[in-house]
Design a protein around this motif. Structure first.
Motif, mmCIF file in Angstrom:
data_model
loop_
_atom_site.group_PDB
_atom_site.id
_atom_site.type_symbol
_atom_site.label_atom_id
_atom_site.label_comp_id
_atom_site.label_asym_id
_atom_site.label_seq_id
_atom_site.Cartn_x
_atom_site.Cartn_y
_atom_site.Cartn_z
ATOM 1 N N UNK A 103 4.105 5.572 -5.315
ATOM 2 C CA UNK A 103 4.184 5.715 -6.710
ATOM 3 C C UNK A 103 3.232 6.659 -7.424
ATOM 4 N N UNK A 104 2.183 6.808 -6.823
ATOM 5 C CA UNK A 104 0.907 7.765 -7.542
ATOM 6 C C UNK A 104 1.246 9.041 -7.094
ATOM 7 N N UNK A 105 2.048 9.307 -6.248
ATOM 8 C CA UNK A 105 2.534 10.739 -5.786
ATOM 9 C C UNK A 105 3.697 11.367 -6.558
ATOM 10 N N UNK A 106 4.300 10.299 -7.498
ATOM 11 C CA UNK A 106 5.511 10.764 -8.177
ATOM 12 C C UNK A 106 4.747 11.725 -9.410
ATOM 13 N N UNK A 137 0.983 -1.112 -0.125
ATOM 14 C CA UNK A 137 0.143 -0.178 -0.039
ATOM 15 C C UNK A 137 0.805 1.146 -0.157
ATOM 16 N N UNK A 138 1.938 1.318 0.845
ATOM 17 C CA UNK A 138 2.700 2.502 0.775
ATOM 18 C C UNK A 138 3.546 2.701 -0.400
ATOM 19 N N UNK A 139 3.981 1.651 -1.001
ATOM 20 C CA UNK A 139 4.513 1.645 -2.522
ATOM 21 C C UNK A 139 3.648 2.290 -3.274
ATOM 22 N N UNK A 140 2.531 1.753 -3.617
ATOM 23 C CA UNK A 140 1.555 2.273 -4.358
ATOM 24 C C UNK A 140 0.999 3.659 -4.126
#
Length: 161
Positions: A127-130, A121-124
């Motif tokens: 990644x979405x905030x990049x 969840x943290x990785x997703x």
């Protein structure tokens, strides 16, 4: 790495209006391109649709395309652009797909490990905030194991030494 001869064969078949060119494209590059699209849109059906649109575009423009081997970078760029278009048009589809677009990518293993789920969840979220181009570069480097030089070449940017 795909040999130039296979790329030459694909281009020859396209120029001769032979549908086998698309089958060969799918066979050689399909898994890689689907992984790229899926890594960006995170919905398998949408990734498959994007890839089909890319193949359709190649077929429709086969006589106007001025491609030379290797064609991997061109195909990668087409998928990236199709995914960007997908996100641009997402607001028109958002109402009907809100729940589906928030689904997580299925776990690789059936595990109940809460740390794994939390990390995923943290990785997703991260990644979405990049920024979009950074996210794409991240996906290209992680999903397709492309070097920064290959990514820059795909985007036709000069590489900084």
């Amino acid at each position: 790495m795909v040999s130039f001869s296979k790329d030459h064969l694909i281009l020859l078949l396209l120029s001769q209006d032979d549908g086998k060119a698309l089958s060969l494209l799918q066979e050689i590059y399909g898994s890689e391109l689907l992984a790229l699209a899926y890594g960006m849109v995170e919905i398998k059906e949408e990734a498959e649709d994007i890839l089909q649109e890319v193949y359709l575009t190649i077929w429709e423009k086969r006589h106007r395309l001025k491609l030379t081997p290797p064609i991997r970078n061109y195909l990668t760029k087409m998928v990236i652009n199709a995914c960007i278009d997908y996100f641009r048009n997402a607001h028109t589809r958002k109402a009907s797909q809100t729940d589906q677009s928030l689904e997580l990518q299925p776990a690789i293993t059936n595990t109940n490990n809460s740390n794994f789920i939390l990390l995923k969840d943290m990785l997703k979220k991260t990644k979405a905030e990049l920024p979009p181009r950074t996210r794409i570069a991240f996906i290209l480097s992680r999903s397709l194991n492309m070097s920064y030089k290959e990514i820059a070449y795909t985007w036709a940017y000069p590489r900084k030494e």
